[in-house]
Design a protein around this motif. Sequence first.
Motif, PDB file in Angstrom:
ATOM      1  N   ILE A 100      -3.679   8.000   8.595  1.00 58.09           N
ATOM      2  CA  ILE A 100      -3.867   6.718   7.900  1.00 58.09           C
ATOM      3  C   ILE A 100      -5.003   7.022   6.906  1.00 58.09           C
ATOM      4  O   ILE A 100      -6.228   7.489   7.149  1.00 58.09           O
ATOM      5  CB  ILE A 100      -4.468   5.783   8.621  1.00 58.09           C
ATOM      6  N   ARG A 101      -4.698   6.749   5.578  1.00 56.04           N
ATOM      7  CA  ARG A 101      -5.809   6.815   4.454  1.00 56.04           C
ATOM      8  C   ARG A 101      -6.259   5.299   3.679  1.00 56.04           C
ATOM      9  O   ARG A 101      -5.516   4.445   4.290  1.00 56.04           O
ATOM     10  CB  ARG A 101      -5.069   7.751   3.267  1.00 56.04           C
ATOM     11  N   SER A 102      -7.231   5.464   3.197  1.00 58.13           N
ATOM     12  CA  SER A 102      -7.688   4.280   2.163  1.00 58.13           C
ATOM     13  C   SER A 102      -7.873   3.156   3.097  1.00 58.13           C
ATOM     14  O   SER A 102      -7.425   1.868   2.999  1.00 58.13           O
ATOM     15  CB  SER A 102      -6.477   3.923   1.214  1.00 58.13           C
ATOM     16  N   LEU A 103      -8.659   3.419   4.056  1.00 57.92           N
ATOM     17  CA  LEU A 103      -9.348   2.454   4.750  1.00 57.92           C
ATOM     18  C   LEU A 103     -10.893   2.201   4.314  1.00 57.92           C
ATOM     19  O   LEU A 103     -11.651   3.168   3.976  1.00 57.92           O
ATOM     20  CB  LEU A 103      -9.484   2.915   6.252  1.00 57.92           C
ATOM     21  N   PHE A 104     -11.329   1.257   4.350  1.00 58.93           N
ATOM     22  CA  PHE A 104     -12.883   0.762   3.908  1.00 58.93           C
ATOM     23  C   PHE A 104     -13.682   0.153   4.976  1.00 58.93           C
ATOM     24  O   PHE A 104     -13.136  -0.953   5.784  1.00 58.93           O
ATOM     25  CB  PHE A 104     -12.515  -0.257   2.755  1.00 58.93           C
ATOM     26  N   LEU A 105     -14.683   0.409   4.964  1.00 59.77           N
ATOM     27  CA  LEU A 105     -15.681  -0.002   5.986  1.00 59.77           C
ATOM     28  C   LEU A 105     -16.808  -1.065   5.325  1.00 59.77           C
ATOM     29  O   LEU A 105     -17.179  -0.927   4.202  1.00 59.77           O
ATOM     30  CB  LEU A 105     -16.725   1.103   6.359  1.00 59.77           C
TER      31      LEU A 105
ATOM     32  N   ALA B 195      -9.952  -3.951  12.384  1.00 57.48           N
ATOM     33  CA  ALA B 195      -9.510  -3.524  11.069  1.00 57.48           C
ATOM     34  C   ALA B 195      -8.911  -4.891  10.572  1.00 57.48           C
ATOM     35  O   ALA B 195      -8.107  -5.376  11.453  1.00 57.48           O
ATOM     36  CB  ALA B 195      -8.581  -2.402  10.986  1.00 57.48           C
ATOM     37  N   TYR B 196      -9.053  -5.378   9.575  1.00 61.44           N
ATOM     38  CA  TYR B 196      -8.414  -6.444   9.077  1.00 61.44           C
ATOM     39  C   TYR B 196      -7.753  -6.131   7.657  1.00 61.44           C
ATOM     40  O   TYR B 196      -7.938  -5.236   6.955  1.00 61.44           O
ATOM     41  CB  TYR B 196      -9.452  -7.634   8.570  1.00 61.44           C
ATOM     42  N   TYR B 197      -6.506  -7.157   7.542  1.00 53.31           N
ATOM     43  CA  TYR B 197      -5.642  -6.781   6.475  1.00 53.31           C
ATOM     44  C   TYR B 197      -6.342  -6.670   4.865  1.00 53.31           C
ATOM     45  O   TYR B 197      -6.176  -5.955   4.054  1.00 53.31           O
ATOM     46  CB  TYR B 197      -4.622  -7.779   6.464  1.00 53.31           C
ATOM     47  N   TYR B 198      -7.282  -7.901   4.847  1.00 51.50           N
ATOM     48  CA  TYR B 198      -7.816  -7.868   3.670  1.00 51.50           C
ATOM     49  C   TYR B 198      -9.210  -8.801   3.981  1.00 51.50           C
ATOM     50  O   TYR B 198      -9.410  -9.289   5.140  1.00 51.50           O
ATOM     51  CB  TYR B 198      -6.869  -8.930   2.619  1.00 51.50           C
TER      52      TYR B 198
ATOM     53  N   LEU C 201     -11.641  -2.716   6.484  1.00 53.06           N
ATOM     54  CA  LEU C 201     -10.695  -3.633   5.783  1.00 53.06           C
ATOM     55  C   LEU C 201      -9.410  -2.634   5.020  1.00 53.06           C
ATOM     56  O   LEU C 201      -9.753  -1.621   4.665  1.00 53.06           O
ATOM     57  CB  LEU C 201     -11.179  -4.195   4.431  1.00 53.06           C
ATOM     58  N   LEU C 202      -8.358  -3.110   5.024  1.00 50.76           N
ATOM     59  CA  LEU C 202      -7.350  -2.397   4.681  1.00 50.76           C
ATOM     60  C   LEU C 202      -7.196  -2.436   3.258  1.00 50.76           C
ATOM     61  O   LEU C 202      -6.805  -1.489   2.458  1.00 50.76           O
ATOM     62  CB  LEU C 202      -5.905  -2.853   5.237  1.00 50.76           C
ATOM     63  N   SER C 203      -7.517  -3.488   2.602  1.00 48.39           N
ATOM     64  CA  SER C 203      -7.554  -3.721   1.156  1.00 48.39           C
ATOM     65  C   SER C 203      -8.683  -4.492   0.688  1.00 48.39           C
ATOM     66  O   SER C 203      -9.084  -5.142   1.602  1.00 48.39           O
ATOM     67  CB  SER C 203      -6.261  -4.655   0.733  1.00 48.39           C
ATOM     68  N   LEU C 204      -9.101  -4.655  -0.565  1.00 48.74           N
ATOM     69  CA  LEU C 204     -10.345  -5.144  -0.897  1.00 48.74           C
ATOM     70  C   LEU C 204     -10.300  -6.271  -1.883  1.00 48.74           C
ATOM     71  O   LEU C 204      -9.002  -6.684  -2.298  1.00 48.74           O
ATOM     72  CB  LEU C 204     -11.410  -4.023  -1.709  1.00 48.74           C
ATOM     73  N   ALA C 205     -11.165  -6.949  -2.021  1.00 48.49           N
ATOM     74  CA  ALA C 205     -11.039  -8.200  -3.021  1.00 48.49           C
ATOM     75  C   ALA C 205     -10.957  -7.755  -4.478  1.00 48.49           C
ATOM     76  O   ALA C 205     -10.839  -8.488  -5.517  1.00 48.49           O
ATOM     77  CB  ALA C 205     -12.207  -9.054  -2.858  1.00 48.49           C
ATOM     78  N   ASN C 206     -11.274  -6.422  -4.855  1.00 43.84           N
ATOM     79  CA  ASN C 206     -11.118  -6.250  -6.367  1.00 43.84           C
ATOM     80  C   ASN C 206     -10.746  -4.654  -6.336  1.00 43.84           C
ATOM     81  O   ASN C 206     -10.622  -3.967  -5.304  1.00 43.84           O
ATOM     82  CB  ASN C 206     -12.290  -6.456  -7.017  1.00 43.84           C
TER      83      ASN C 206
END
Length: 1331
Positions: free
Chosen positions: A1240-1245, A1292-1295, A1326-1331
Amino acid sequence: MPMIDAAVKALDALNKKDISEVKSYGRPPMKIEKVMEAVLILLGKEPTWENAKKVLSESTFLNDLKNFDRDHISDKTLKRIAIYTKNPELEPDKVAVVSLACKSLMQWIMAIENYGKVYRIVAPKQEKLDSAMKSLEEKQAALAAAKKKLEELQAVIEELYRQLNEKTDLLNELRAKEERLRKQLERAIILVESLSGERERWIETVNQLDLSFEKLPGDCLLSVAFMSYLGAFDTKYREELVLKWSLLIKDLLIPATFELKVTYFLVDAVSIREWNIQGLPADDLSTENGVIVTQGSRWPLIIDPQMQANNWIKNMEERNQLMTIDFGMMDYLRQLERALKEGLPVLLQNVGENLDQAINPILRQSFTIQSGEKLLKFNDKYISYNNLFRFYITTKISNPHYSPEISSKTTIVNFALKQDGLEAQLLGIIVRKEKPALEEQKDELVMTIARNKRTLIDLDNEILRLLNESRGSLLDDDELFSTLQKSRQTSVLVKESLSIAEVTEVEIDAARQEYKPASERASILFFVLMDMSKIDPMYVFSLAAYILLFTQSIERSPRNQLVHERIQNINEYHSYSVYRNTCRGLFERHKLLFSIHMTAKILSNAGKLLEEEYDFILKGGIVLDKQGQAPNPAPWWISEQNWDNITELDKVAGFHGIIDSFEQHYKAWNGWYATTFPEQEDLVGEWNDKLTDFQKVCVLRSLRPDRISFCLTQFIITKLGPRYVDPPVLDLKATFDESISQTPLIFVLSPGVDPAQSLISLSESVKMSQRMYSLSLGQGQAPIATKLIMDGIKDGNWVFLANCHLSLSWMPTLDKMIATMQSMKLHKKFRLWLSSSPHPDFPISILQTSIKMTTEPPRGIKSNMKRLYNNINEANMEICSEPSKYKKLLFALCFFHTVLLERKKFLELGWNVIYSFNDSDFEVSEILLLLYLNEYEDTPWGALKYLIAGVNYGGHITDDWDRRLLITYINQYFCDQALQTRKFRLSTLSNYFIPDDGDVQSYLDQIQMFPNFDKPDAFGQHSNADIASLIGETRMLFEALLSMQAQTNSTGSSENGETKVFDLAKEILINTPDEINYEQTAKIIGINRTPLEVVLLQEIERYNKLLVEMCTQLRDLRRGIQGLVVMSSDLEDIYVAVSEGRVPLQWLKAYNSLKPLAAWARDLIHRVGHFNNWAKTLRSPTLFWLAAYTFPTGFVTAVLQTSARATKTPIDELSWDFYVFVEEDTAAARIIREGGGVYIRSLFLEGAGWLRKNQCLQDPLPMELICPLPVIHFKPVENLKKRCRGVYQCPAYYYPVRSGSFVIAVDLKSGNEKADYWIKRGTALLLSLAN
């Protein structure tokens, strides 16, 4: 004669049979014989039976008797007869025994005898009479002859008289004609003199009328369209539509007046001026509304949030006995019925979005005619309808949604207040206060001008009527001539008066204009208040209350002889009065927003704020197509969103060249960016001197949104003063002193605060505690509440109705009671206190009438701790068997409660869900603590933690990860070290510790030493958490300001906005990827599908649906802007969203996202590309992008299913093992690890940093809010006992909005800290960010 008649009657009784019976006797009985003898004697025959039989045989016998000559009976015959008549045996009744016929004959004989005797006496007299009659006839003949002669003479005389009268009439006629001609000559001279001045005007008028008549088709068409369709719109849309219609009429060559003023086409100017006197605002919108209300064929349904129309209608219809009703009245139908019959006007006020079906017949106007009478079926019966009946409906809802059924039966009229209309009202108020004589003169002039113009029109109308009705010469019509003379005299006087009055009015208006800046400022501030209602349904303000506040500001502001100084004093005083009074009813989070909006509106009106710059601050930069964008010169510190802001800012006037500055001096800009307080630092290079203060805010907004609120605060201080960023603390006593009996006082509730205690304290201070009655509303409480209010009104009690939001169905009744109270005489000590949580259905009328106060817990650890200790019962410290232990744990409990309350300021890093922890939770926990410490020698940690954190506070918790945090805090504060360690630290900061034992005051003294501003470390947070929360607050601030901006911009030009949205929609449409071929992919995969292939097809299906919907809606939006299709409510929402740079809600149904529109559109391209590549090759990606999945939990389950099938292990016996790569993503993709699973790629802490070398968590760098993680190997393994030590289970949260978006828990090495450290940090993936 009666005797003769009796005799004849007796004979009439006989018939032939009776005669034959008498005749048949050969030897008759004596009585018959004697009777017949008497008959024969009278007949002058021999009285024998033979003669008798002969006589009886004659056919004329009876006629002979009847015609017997009774006037010439001789005396001898009478004497002979007397022998018979005197014989008692021959009495008729006795004779009747023998023969009825003879009885009749005997009666005849006796009658003839009597007649003969009487005739002897009458005969002489008859002779005399006959002689006299003869003499009379002779005399009458002589008289007739004389009369005839007289008549002949009279006829001659009459002829002579007739001739005399004819000559006299001719003389009189000639004299009258002479007089009439003389008068006509005089009148003609007067008329010519009088009307010669009107000739030119009348000729011009006739020409104008001829011209108007030619243009009637187009004018009527436009007016009818205006009346039918435009009532619901505001000025801008009305003007646009009228212009478009006018051009269409012109194109179709329909004759019409150029720039027709519909209001003056339908109503005369005098009527409009009278409406203004009656209370109709003088602006164009209100005038148009007045025309629609009074001239429309359908009954008006008026949107009247500020009661302007309501008051005008009441004044206008007062003389016509207006009836005011509402649906809450028990007898409103009976009242309506009476009005329909008697032709009275009716005002139905305060309706909602639904109307009672009972009034449908009135709205439909479905009449029937019977015997020439107009009838209406109403209330289940036919009633006669009076054509004088008028019906007005008003609602206070500012933006109601009426069904098509209601809209088609009524004319909806938007009577929303307009700024220039309010400005005129407020100008009148200030001039009346400052120069009362001037305003009185103005009022008198307005009345005089209106009266005089009405007189002129009435005279003109009367003359026209008389001219129309006149059938002869105009010079002969006395009434017409009298009216013309009166008209001439009045016209001269009125015209002189009007010319003087109008000149004077201009002079007065010029004098009044000096005060216009004050009315202008007051008008702006009221519309700022109106905008606040878009933020919260409880922020509703009354115009009447605002005008009262404005009046008080005029009276209380410092006086000055110089008008401009006086105006400045009024403006300053009133602006702060509005701020102070409004802040009392605003939540803390909205007070700065209110100040910003107020400042922006004041500066914008003064021309000191450019809309483009303010728009940029609210929306930031929106870049859809990156191809034309300048490359980011420093991507390691300038984020993608920040660079979008900079590149778009470069396009704003005044900022051209800022991109070049970043490219050339990015290190200098980085230095400015990294400072703690960039708003206090100089900008790089020339930009510091080149930009204004507000333009510097634009630069700060581009790079450091976390400092925006501080920067705007400073801007407000510079422009308005420090008072406008320091809201006054609620003073309940001062608020009470301001109130009167008729005014309810409402506490607007927020979680965690109960105003009851404050109210009880106030009641004690003003000696009303014994007369205060409280009731918490809910089911079945309405009758009790009603009784409490009625008793309170009578006895002067205080009534506190708590939680009104739980009894919304009763609120209309309460509304009616409060409305009634306004006109009642109440006990001066009576007060009605209410409390309610914000609710959109709370009655607007109550909010407008009342004084509103918000109740919120104090902010900060120090304030909350002080509040708790001020309410602690010191006696409990002595009651406890172990006071030292109790005091320490009580302090820890206070800190625990405060931390739970204050942690929500960190938004998502605080709690996943915002909970309403309140004082009751603390009080129950305090009781439990005292109870268990008294009960057990050894501290029952398990029981205390479970009851306090698990049950009491935990009862609020709905999220498992929040529960974990709660348990972590209670474990930290409730432990043996807290009792055993002196000054046990409650956080990593040295300020917060459990002090030594003492009384309550000693603890308050210790709390007083706490910092005024809480550092994030006090909560176990990193300093970056403050930045994250500030960015979140800034985002919410801008969203709120944008929601108000959408409303306020409606008055400006819409052309640029529409063009912008049109172009953006086109750009999004061009860049929207094509659909993925679902059918072909499904066909290639075949029937036997792996779990991951099923997920692929499901995702393709969802994205295709989104893409189709997007393209359709964007095309429709562009066509809607062009006017080719109807703009539905969905398209309107999309238009507003695109305009504000937000993702439309319709598109977010596919998957949740906080990204702005530009970033979201680019992200969508990548998402679709991820699945498109997979669908084309049917080879699973080496690195899966979990955020691309609309349902990532389904993907994770599919991976487990795949592993379960491969290893033939039941799926519920599998769990996850996680390995975080050290390598970069591209390198990790080439490494194949054992055990299957997925990369899994592109996860954010969030809430931590990542030490790649040691593969563990670490503290983030300053300003590092988000840390990208390397590729993680998600490997399914059989359930084994997990290693807990040194591992942090990271959700881990979707957004970024964590509530409801949990996907999976990932085990990460916790590094040098324990898991609790990261739990308090709110660390998550976070799977995706706010920006």
